[in-house]
Write an enzyme that holds these catalytic residues in place. Structure first.
Site, PDB file in Angstrom:
ATOM      1  N   CYS A  94      78.280  49.465   0.190  1.00  0.00           N
ATOM      2  CA  CYS A  94      78.599  50.460   1.219  1.00  0.00           C
ATOM      3  C   CYS A  94      77.364  51.174   1.761  1.00  0.00           C
ATOM      4  O   CYS A  94      77.159  51.267   2.964  1.00  0.00           O
ATOM      5  CB  CYS A  94      79.626  51.466   0.711  1.00  0.00           C
ATOM      6  SG  CYS A  94      79.079  52.527  -0.642  1.00  0.00           S
ATOM      7  N   HIS A 145      81.272  56.353  -2.091  1.00  0.00           N
ATOM      8  CA  HIS A 145      81.564  55.308  -1.108  1.00  0.00           C
ATOM      9  C   HIS A 145      81.377  55.914   0.276  1.00  0.00           C
ATOM     10  O   HIS A 145      81.729  57.069   0.507  1.00  0.00           O
ATOM     11  CB  HIS A 145      82.999  54.790  -1.266  1.00  0.00           C
ATOM     12  CG  HIS A 145      83.310  53.618  -0.382  1.00  0.00           C
ATOM     13  ND1 HIS A 145      82.696  52.399  -0.525  1.00  0.00           N
ATOM     14  CD2 HIS A 145      84.165  53.489   0.664  1.00  0.00           C
ATOM     15  CE1 HIS A 145      83.169  51.565   0.389  1.00  0.00           C
ATOM     16  NE2 HIS A 145      84.054  52.205   1.133  1.00  0.00           N
ATOM     17  N   HIS A 157      83.398  49.749   6.670  1.00  0.00           N
ATOM     18  CA  HIS A 157      82.862  49.920   5.319  1.00  0.00           C
ATOM     19  C   HIS A 157      82.892  48.581   4.602  1.00  0.00           C
ATOM     20  O   HIS A 157      83.348  47.575   5.151  1.00  0.00           O
ATOM     21  CB  HIS A 157      83.691  50.962   4.551  1.00  0.00           C
ATOM     22  CG  HIS A 157      85.072  50.486   4.203  1.00  0.00           C
ATOM     23  ND1 HIS A 157      85.538  50.422   2.920  1.00  0.00           N
ATOM     24  CD2 HIS A 157      86.091  50.016   4.975  1.00  0.00           C
ATOM     25  CE1 HIS A 157      86.780  49.971   2.904  1.00  0.00           C
ATOM     26  NE2 HIS A 157      87.138  49.716   4.146  1.00  0.00           N
TER      27      HIS A 157
END
Length: 186
Positions: A94, A145, A157
């Site tokens: 990420c 994240h 993502h």
């Protein structure tokens, strides 16, 4: 804890493919895990691509950094997810995806999600604009994240469940429960 175990298993299968012995993820966190991944000699075969190919596709983007960022990120949809990955040739995690996309638009960011969260100004969810960064608490407390907001409650993502760079939905129960905050770097 179950989610963490799934991530470790997925990362091991993607990176090691039987070429090395998997090691346990250090209890002290993400940075040590990233160092461990860097030390692993993997025989994994990844798609062939490089910065030049991505640059060729995104060099003539319409004006504005936000438009550049979202266009570059969209161009990377479908690329493989790999722990520690930070390039088209090696796949992305990420924060590697975010760092790569922002760098292509001329903005340097730190390597990890928790450090990226320290950059920029905090944005309320109602004020999100394309190019903003959205953060979630997933495998460890805090910003673990990150994704790039593209509008209409969607963000790009790395999706370990899909194994690729994908579009996520801010209204998905998983992300609603884990939302940590948003930052504007532009």
């Amino acid at each position: 804890m179950r989610g963490w175990a799934q991530i470790v298993i997925l990362a091991g299968s993607l990176l090691l493919q039987g070429a090395a012995v998997a090691q346990a993820v250090p209890a002290s966190g993400y940075n040590q895990f990233m160092e461990l991944l860097d030390s692993i000699q993997s025989g994994a075969v990844m798609p062939v691509a490089d910065d030049t190919q991505v640059a060729a596709r995104t060099s003539a983007l319409p004006g504005g950094q936000a438009a550049q960022i979202t266009a570059i990120a969209r161009d990377l949809l479908g690329w493989p997810v790999v722990w520690g990955g930070a390039s088209p040739a090696g796949g992305f995690d990420c924060s590697g995806l975010v760092q790569y996309v922002y760098r292509r638009a001329g903005i340097e960011l730190p390597r990890t999600a928790d450090l990226q969260f320290l950059v920029g100004r905090t944005i309320a969810p109602a004020a999100l604009r394309p190019g903003d960064l959205v953060y979630f608490t997933t495998y460890e407390p805090g910003a673990s994240h990150v994704g790039i907001y593209i509008g209409r409650d969607k963000f790009i993502h790395t999706s370990f469940s899909q194994g690729a760079v994908a579009i996520g939905d801010m209204n998905d129960a998983y992300f609603v429960k884990r939302y940590y905050g948003a930052k504007r770097v532009l």
